[in-house]
Scaffold this motif. Sequence first.
Motif, short mmCIF file in Angstrom:
data_model
loop_
_atom_site.label_atom_id
_atom_site.label_comp_id
_atom_site.label_asym_id
_atom_site.label_seq_id
_atom_site.Cartn_x
_atom_site.Cartn_y
_atom_site.Cartn_z
N PRO A 38 -35.05 16.29 -14.81
CA PRO A 38 -33.63 16.40 -15.20
C PRO A 38 -33.23 17.34 -16.31
O PRO A 38 -34.05 17.54 -17.08
CB PRO A 38 -33.39 15.01 -15.81
CG PRO A 38 -34.54 14.23 -15.70
CD PRO A 38 -35.67 14.80 -15.03
N TYR A 39 -32.20 18.18 -15.94
CA TYR A 39 -31.78 19.04 -17.01
C TYR A 39 -32.55 20.37 -17.01
O TYR A 39 -32.48 21.25 -17.80
CB TYR A 39 -31.41 18.55 -18.26
CG TYR A 39 -30.30 17.62 -18.27
CD1 TYR A 39 -29.12 17.68 -17.79
CD2 TYR A 39 -30.75 16.19 -18.37
CE1 TYR A 39 -28.29 16.73 -17.86
CE2 TYR A 39 -29.90 15.20 -18.50
CZ TYR A 39 -28.42 15.24 -18.14
OH TYR A 39 -27.57 14.40 -17.84
N MET A 40 -33.62 20.67 -16.22
CA MET A 40 -34.48 21.48 -16.13
C MET A 40 -34.34 22.24 -14.93
O MET A 40 -34.60 21.85 -13.74
CB MET A 40 -35.92 21.08 -16.46
CG MET A 40 -36.81 22.39 -16.54
SD MET A 40 -38.55 21.97 -16.89
CE MET A 40 -39.49 23.51 -16.48
N THR A 41 -33.85 23.63 -15.09
CA THR A 41 -33.73 24.36 -13.87
C THR A 41 -34.90 25.24 -13.21
O THR A 41 -35.20 26.11 -14.33
CB THR A 41 -32.24 25.10 -13.88
OG1 THR A 41 -32.65 25.94 -14.98
CG2 THR A 41 -31.18 24.52 -14.04
N ILE A 128 -27.25 11.21 -13.27
CA ILE A 128 -27.70 10.29 -14.18
C ILE A 128 -26.98 9.10 -14.56
O ILE A 128 -27.14 7.87 -14.35
CB ILE A 128 -28.29 10.75 -15.44
CG1 ILE A 128 -29.55 11.81 -15.10
CG2 ILE A 128 -28.50 9.83 -16.57
CD1 ILE A 128 -30.10 12.56 -16.26
N PRO A 129 -25.41 9.34 -14.77
CA PRO A 129 -24.44 8.27 -14.91
C PRO A 129 -24.14 7.50 -13.63
O PRO A 129 -24.01 6.38 -13.69
CB PRO A 129 -22.97 9.04 -15.39
CG PRO A 129 -23.80 10.38 -15.95
CD PRO A 129 -25.09 10.64 -15.27
N ILE A 130 -24.30 8.46 -12.24
CA ILE A 130 -24.18 7.79 -10.93
C ILE A 130 -25.43 6.59 -10.93
O ILE A 130 -25.17 5.29 -10.54
CB ILE A 130 -24.32 8.66 -10.11
CG1 ILE A 130 -22.99 9.49 -10.00
CG2 ILE A 130 -24.53 8.04 -8.76
CD1 ILE A 130 -21.78 8.91 -9.86
N GLY A 131 -26.47 6.88 -11.51
CA GLY A 131 -27.69 5.91 -11.28
C GLY A 131 -27.50 4.76 -12.33
O GLY A 131 -27.77 3.61 -12.24
N LEU A 132 -27.00 5.16 -13.54
CA LEU A 132 -26.75 4.37 -14.43
C LEU A 132 -25.55 3.24 -14.18
O LEU A 132 -25.83 1.74 -14.41
CB LEU A 132 -26.19 4.80 -15.89
CG LEU A 132 -25.96 4.14 -16.99
CD1 LEU A 132 -27.10 4.39 -18.10
CD2 LEU A 132 -24.62 4.19 -17.78
#
Length: 174
Positions: A38-41, A128-132
Amino acid sequence: MSLSVRVQMSMLDVFKSIIETYSLTGIFVISLVSNAIPYMTIPYLLLVIVYSATVTNPLFKILIIFFSGLGASLGKVIVYIYGYSIRYVLSEETKNRMSKFIDIFKRSTFIAILAFSMTPLPDDILYIPIGLLKYDLKRYFTAVFIGKTMLTALATYYGSVVHKALFEQTLIPL
């Protein structure tokens, strides 16, 4: 050169050697790993562009698109699971508010996931919010797979066009 840039450059070298050694399996693994953090491109699409530019067989290009799209999608399922696991540290009140939010936007969630996955922008801010919120995993995977496959197809096409323009030019007599 900053440490971050040097780390990304060395990772690109490692990924390039993986693709050269393992071909489609390498494309799959690199797409998976690049999208699972996550958040690492990690610019896996750059490698797909370069690799697909050297391929002339159209069927093999389709396989590159499929394997990269599948790897990227499964990587984003891991990001979804990160979001899902955050639920265990949230209060019930926060979970209830977030559930109301997903109910309001239920119809457009699939489209939002699809739109985010079709761009090279950081899509983890949505995933991440979708999974949450426990969005349906099958619908999530379907949207991400379609989007990542389309993004990879565009990257593959772009690589082919650029390669052709640079190395296979036909001279036009004046």
